[in-house]
Design an enzyme around this catalytic site. Structure first.
Site, PDB file in Angstrom:
ATOM      1  N   GLY A  19       0.776  -1.227   0.000  1.00  0.00           N
ATOM      2  CA  GLY A  19       0.000   0.000   0.000  1.00  0.00           C
ATOM      3  C   GLY A  19       0.809   1.280   0.000  1.00  0.00           C
ATOM      4  N   SER A 143      18.236  -6.622  -1.212  1.00  0.00           N
ATOM      5  CA  SER A 143      18.826  -5.282  -1.293  1.00  0.00           C
ATOM      6  C   SER A 143      20.297  -5.417  -1.650  1.00  0.00           C
ATOM      7  CB  SER A 143      18.672  -4.563   0.045  1.00  0.00           C
ATOM      8  OG  SER A 143      19.502  -3.418   0.108  1.00  0.00           O
ATOM      9  N   TYR A 156      19.419  -5.201   9.109  1.00  0.00           N
ATOM     10  CA  TYR A 156      18.777  -5.204   7.794  1.00  0.00           C
ATOM     11  C   TYR A 156      19.670  -5.856   6.747  1.00  0.00           C
ATOM     12  CZ  TYR A 156      16.764  -3.215   3.489  1.00  0.00           C
ATOM     13  OH  TYR A 156      16.243  -3.038   2.230  1.00  0.00           O
TER      14      TYR A 156
END
Length: 252
Positions: A19, A143, A156
């Site tokens: 979204g 990533s 991360y």
């Protein structure tokens, strides 16, 4: 879009974090192909859903959900299949790239980061494999940070290295079932979050210097590669990492 993937028309697609940011661009990209899209997110996405319905005449199914709640995530996936049929594609996109000094990371910070950036990916993959029919495509967003060894975001970066390993292992395990598992490794994509929190003019200029292509990457730049991996156009691709980073990291 510059290409049409005809087999994605009426395909059932599930996107995490669909979204906002990259996820919103992906949701719109699949809707433009005529796919039936369901997505989850923590924040209310009613306005976005209404905008997509108006633009494409196809209302995406939004299920508000915290993907770190595995039971809720998998229940949402079952709901999506009930509405749209067995998944043709899962896109694991939701992530949280918060910055931390490595010496200040606590066990709680580490566990929270892995819950959203890695654990949720696996259990979404597991459920998707159960809910796919005779074949399907799983696309995990990784990533280039793990390829670069980016500092200041160790949890991360570690999760994204893990996503790549998991992608390759699942591709091997589920290939006989007709399920393909690939990853996309974006460069620095300038979402609203990035622009607000970390994209100073100096940081942007420095990163642009690392790119072969001298344009800032936008969420829409992730759509074409994702559609390709979801489509039968990539039928013999699995266990791969597709880098979309304007040429920051490359072989040679």
């Amino acid at each position: 879009m510059s290409a049409t993937f005809h087999d994605l028309k009426d395909a059932s697609v599930f996107i995490t974090g669909g979204g906002n940011g990259i996820g919103a661009a992906l949701t719109e990209g699949f809707l433009a192909q005529g796919a039936k899209v369901a997505f989850v997110g923590r924040s209310d996405a009613s306005a976005f859903v209404a905008a997509m319905d108006k633009a494409y005449g196809s209302r995406p199914l939004f299920i508000q959900c915290d993907i770190t709640d595995t039971a809720a995530l998998q229940a949402a996936m079952e709901q999506a299949v009930g509405a749209h049929g067995p998944f043709a594609a899962l896109v694991n996109n939701a992530a949280n790239d918060m910055r931390y000094d490595a010496m200040e990371i606590t066990p709680e910070v580490w566990d929270d980061s892995q819950a959203v950036n890695f654990k949720a990916y696996f259990f979404a993959c597991q459920k998707a494999a159960e809910l796919m029919a005779d074949k399907g495509s799983i696309i995990n967003f990784s990533s280039i940070t793990y390829m670069m060894g980016a500092a200041g975001m160790v949890p991360y970066v570690s999760a994204n290295a893990g996503i790549t390993g998991m992608t390759r292992a699942l591709a091997r395990e589920w290939g006989p079932k007709g399920i393909r598992v690939n990853a996309i490794a974006p460069g620095w994509v300038f979402t609203e979050k990035q622009e607000t929190m970390w994209a100073t003019p100096e940081a942007k200029a420095a990163f642009l210097e690392k790119q072969c292509l001298k344009e800032f990457i936008q969420p829409e730049d992730m759509v074409g590669g994702t559609l390709f991996l979801a489509s039968d156009a990539s039928a013999m691709m699995t266990g791969q990492v597709m880098v979309i980073d304007a040429g920051v990291v490359h072989a040679g």
